[in-house]
Design a protein around this motif. Structure first.
Motif, short mmCIF file in Angstrom:
data_model
loop_
_atom_site.label_atom_id
_atom_site.label_comp_id
_atom_site.label_asym_id
_atom_site.label_seq_id
_atom_site.Cartn_x
_atom_site.Cartn_y
_atom_site.Cartn_z
N ALA A 52 0.79 -1.23 0.00
CA ALA A 52 0.00 0.00 0.00
C ALA A 52 0.82 1.28 0.00
CB ALA A 52 -0.95 0.01 1.20
N ASP A 53 2.12 1.19 0.32
CA ASP A 53 2.94 2.40 0.24
C ASP A 53 3.33 2.72 -1.20
OD1 ASP A 53 4.68 0.00 0.39
OD2 ASP A 53 6.28 1.48 0.14
N VAL A 54 3.08 1.81 -2.12
CA VAL A 54 3.33 1.97 -3.56
C VAL A 54 4.78 2.41 -3.80
CG1 VAL A 54 2.34 2.81 -5.74
CG2 VAL A 54 0.94 2.75 -3.69
N GLY A 55 5.70 1.81 -3.06
CA GLY A 55 7.12 2.07 -3.27
C GLY A 55 7.65 3.34 -2.64
N THR A 56 6.80 4.09 -1.92
CA THR A 56 7.21 5.38 -1.35
C THR A 56 7.65 5.28 0.11
OG1 THR A 56 4.99 5.94 -0.59
CG2 THR A 56 5.58 6.53 -2.86
N LYS A 57 7.32 4.16 0.77
CA LYS A 57 7.52 3.98 2.21
C LYS A 57 6.65 4.93 3.04
CE LYS A 57 11.93 1.63 2.55
NZ LYS A 57 13.18 1.48 3.33
N ILE A 58 5.58 5.40 2.42
CA ILE A 58 4.61 6.27 3.11
C ILE A 58 3.23 5.62 3.00
CG2 ILE A 58 3.51 8.52 3.18
CD1 ILE A 58 6.02 9.68 1.88
N PHE A 59 2.63 5.31 4.13
CA PHE A 59 1.27 4.77 4.16
C PHE A 59 0.31 5.93 4.41
CE2 PHE A 59 3.75 0.98 5.50
CZ PHE A 59 3.40 0.15 4.44
N ASP A 60 -0.51 6.21 3.43
CA ASP A 60 -1.42 7.37 3.47
C ASP A 60 -2.86 6.86 3.43
OD1 ASP A 60 -2.86 9.68 3.14
OD2 ASP A 60 -1.73 10.42 1.40
N ILE A 95 6.76 5.46 7.17
CA ILE A 95 5.97 6.39 7.98
C ILE A 95 4.50 6.21 7.64
CG2 ILE A 95 7.83 8.08 8.24
CD1 ILE A 95 6.51 9.78 6.11
N SER A 96 3.65 6.66 8.55
CA SER A 96 2.21 6.53 8.34
C SER A 96 1.47 7.60 9.11
CB SER A 96 1.75 5.14 8.82
OG SER A 96 0.34 5.03 8.78
N ASP A 97 0.31 8.01 8.59
CA ASP A 97 -0.57 8.85 9.39
C ASP A 97 -1.28 7.95 10.41
OD1 ASP A 97 -2.18 7.52 7.58
OD2 ASP A 97 -3.45 9.23 7.13
N GLN A 98 -1.83 8.55 11.44
CA GLN A 98 -2.41 7.78 12.54
C GLN A 98 -3.54 6.87 12.06
OE1 GLN A 98 -1.37 7.43 15.64
NE2 GLN A 98 -3.03 6.01 16.13
N ASP A 99 -4.34 7.34 11.12
CA ASP A 99 -5.47 6.54 10.66
C ASP A 99 -5.06 5.44 9.69
OD1 ASP A 99 -7.25 8.02 12.17
OD2 ASP A 99 -7.63 9.46 10.56
N GLY A 100 -3.80 5.44 9.28
CA GLY A 100 -3.35 4.47 8.29
C GLY A 100 -2.37 3.44 8.81
N LEU A 101 -2.29 3.28 10.14
CA LEU A 101 -1.35 2.32 10.70
C LEU A 101 -1.62 0.91 10.18
CD1 LEU A 101 -1.18 3.50 14.43
CD2 LEU A 101 0.23 4.22 12.50
N TRP A 102 -2.88 0.60 9.91
CA TRP A 102 -3.29 -0.73 9.48
C TRP A 102 -2.79 -1.10 8.09
CZ3 TRP A 102 -6.65 -1.03 5.21
CH2 TRP A 102 -7.24 0.19 4.83
N LEU A 103 -2.36 -0.13 7.31
CA LEU A 103 -1.98 -0.38 5.92
C LEU A 103 -0.67 -1.14 5.77
CD1 LEU A 103 -3.03 3.05 4.37
CD2 LEU A 103 -4.01 0.81 3.81
#
Length: 491
Positions: free
Chosen positions: A324-332, A475-483
């Motif tokens: 789900a980070d699509v290669g960015t290491k960011i879960f949004d 990294i992730s936003d709080q609502d996206g920890l599950w991703l």
């Protein structure tokens, strides 16, 4: 460098609430130099300690006790201070452990100055009251003008230097309740303590830093895990005594140790912020048993999946799985959305899918892209500790990470243990495709979010656990920890 003595009493209360990061035991120290395991404390306010000195006037008085006997300061100059918003009155402590401020007016906070460093007490709990109500048990309206201050002796940990998170790195080893001292040598420096409770019970961690000096702000970092595997959980810097607008904000942390947790090791770290930036500061803290507790760890609730109904499709030719980070290491979390028409979570983007998305024989409406899946058996790039399927046996101690401790049940107002072992290993494994992926459902999102929070996969940059998403640069936003465990098939 000016030294400040900071009294932190961590009255360690660790139960299932989560101390899986910090714990307390059965040792009771009223006198400061005797070890007890009876699971009961006389508290810091013993009944008539050393007798009850007769008071025949209406003066404001203070009596200081050590080991339940009047404290004689000897050659030390100890001063008792009465303070409110209008005046400060100081009187030297006499050899009989008393001080008399004479006739004052109103209510006062009472504390000590010049106390020898081998002793400590709570400087924020002693209040002199000008007049108290007459009751069936009290016929003296001036009774509140007397204050009893009870000292404790600072104890030494059994071993260690406090410099490392683990015992082999110098972590202090503490066996008993009592009062200890952490020497903090700089900003962002701390001392680590590992405690192994010997009895179930209700505990508290409360800092006793003087709000009147207002020079040091105490903090406690809570860790989850075992002796051999520890993860930062959270920092507590509030809940205790403080003054409006003051720099010093004492923390309070309450923990209940269930019988199933007795013998487990709990770790915490003590640190402090100095208003003037001056170090070292001395942080005193106490581990205190508060009472009996029949814990929520006895309340283990097996979770059964209700939405694991449809087996995930197999990938089409030339499709691969994209996390789900699509290669960015960011879960949004804003990039993923539940579609009530399909009953599925989707990768969502009006820019990428303005005309919808064709998935085999299905076509989704504008914005909704590939269906989201969860990796049950495959290795997750952002979480190398274990797979979800094997999370029931983690580390050298074979910890079951699918058992989520200290989970708050809002509608019942209590904590419980949520056992997701069969939920993952049976219910959702059953609906996985041949590659080990299953469809993401609302209940699975709820589990993954709780799993990420309970095991501290993200810690805002403070001491990330090895091979967790944060440690691996995600990294992730709080609502996206599950991703962290989710993704989709794409060509």
């Amino acid at each position: 460098m000016k030294k400040k003595i900071l009294c932190v009493i961590l009255v360690v209360l660790c139960a299932i609430l989560g101390f899986s990061g910090c714990g307390l035991g059965s040792y009771v120290d009223n006198a400061g130099d005797k070890n007890s395991s009876n699971g009961s404390t006389g508290g810091d306010k013993p009944d008539n300690p050393g007798g009850d000195p007769e008071q025949t006037n209406h003066n404001y008085t203070a009596y200081v006790f050590l080991n339940n006997a009047p404290y004689n300061p000897g050659n030390d100059t100890v001063t008792v201070v009465w303070r409110n918003d209008y005046e400060i009155v100081r009187r030297e402590l006499r050899s009989d452990g008393s001080a008399d401020a004479g006739e004052l007016d109103g209510d006062y906070n009472v504390y000590l100055e010049g106390l020898p460093s081998k002793y400590t007490y709570n400087p924020n709990e002693n209040n002199a009251v000008g007049f108290v109500d007459i009751t069936d048990t009290n016929d003296n309206p001036y009774a509140g003008r007397r204050v009893d201050i009870n000292l404790r002796t600072v104890k030494e940990p059994e071993r260690g230097t406090g410099e490392g998170l683990y015992l082999d790195g110098g972590c202090y080893y503490v066996r008993y309740d009592g009062t200890y001292r952490a020497v903090i040598n700089g900003a962002n420096k701390c001392k680590y303590y590992e405690y192994t409770p010997t009895a179930e019970g209700y505990y508290s961690i409360v800092s006793w830093v003087s709000v009147y000096d207002d020079e040091v702000n105490p903090l406690i970092d809570i860790y989850q895990g075992t002796t051999g595997w520890k993860n930062f959980s959270r920092t507590i810097d509030a809940g205790g005594a403080s003054l409006t607008g003051g720099f010093t904000k004492n923390f309070r942390y309450e923990v209940r140790i269930d019988k199933s947790e007795v013998g487990n090791a709990f770790t915490f770290a003590v640190r402090a912020d100095s208003k003037q930036g001056e170090y070292p500061v001395y942080v005193d803290f106490a581990i205190t048993y508060e009472g009996d507790y029949i814990g929520s760890n006895s309340d283990i609730r097996v979770q059964v999946a209700k939405q694991a109904k449809f087996k995930a499709r197999e990938p089409y030719v030339n499709e691969h799985f994209e996390f789900a980070d699509v290669g960015t290491k960011i879960f949004d979390s804003t990039k993923y959305r539940y579609n009530p028409d399909t009953g599925r979570y989707h990768y969502y983007s009006l820019e990428l899918f303005p005309d919808g998305y064709k998935d085999g024989a299905l076509t989704y409406e504008a914005g909704y892209g590939p269906v989201l899946l969860c990796a049950i058996t495959p290795q997750i790039p952002s979480f190398l500790i274990t797979t979800l399927y094997n999370a029931n046996v983690v580390g050298t101690n074979s910890s079951n990470w699918l058992m989520l401790y200290n989970m708050w049940i809002e509608e019942e107002g209590k904590y419980a243990v949520l056992n997701y072992t069969d939920f993952i290993r049976k219910d959702y494994y059953r609906v996985c495709n041949s590659q080990g992926y299953c469809y993401v459902t609302p209940e699975l999102v709820q589990f993954l979010q709780k799993f990420a929070e309970n095991h501290s996969l993200y810690t805002d940059g403070v001491g990330p656990g090895e091979n967790t998403p944060e440690d691996l640069g995600y990294i992730s936003d709080q609502d996206g920890l599950w991703l962290f465990a989710c993704g989709f098939y794409t060509a």
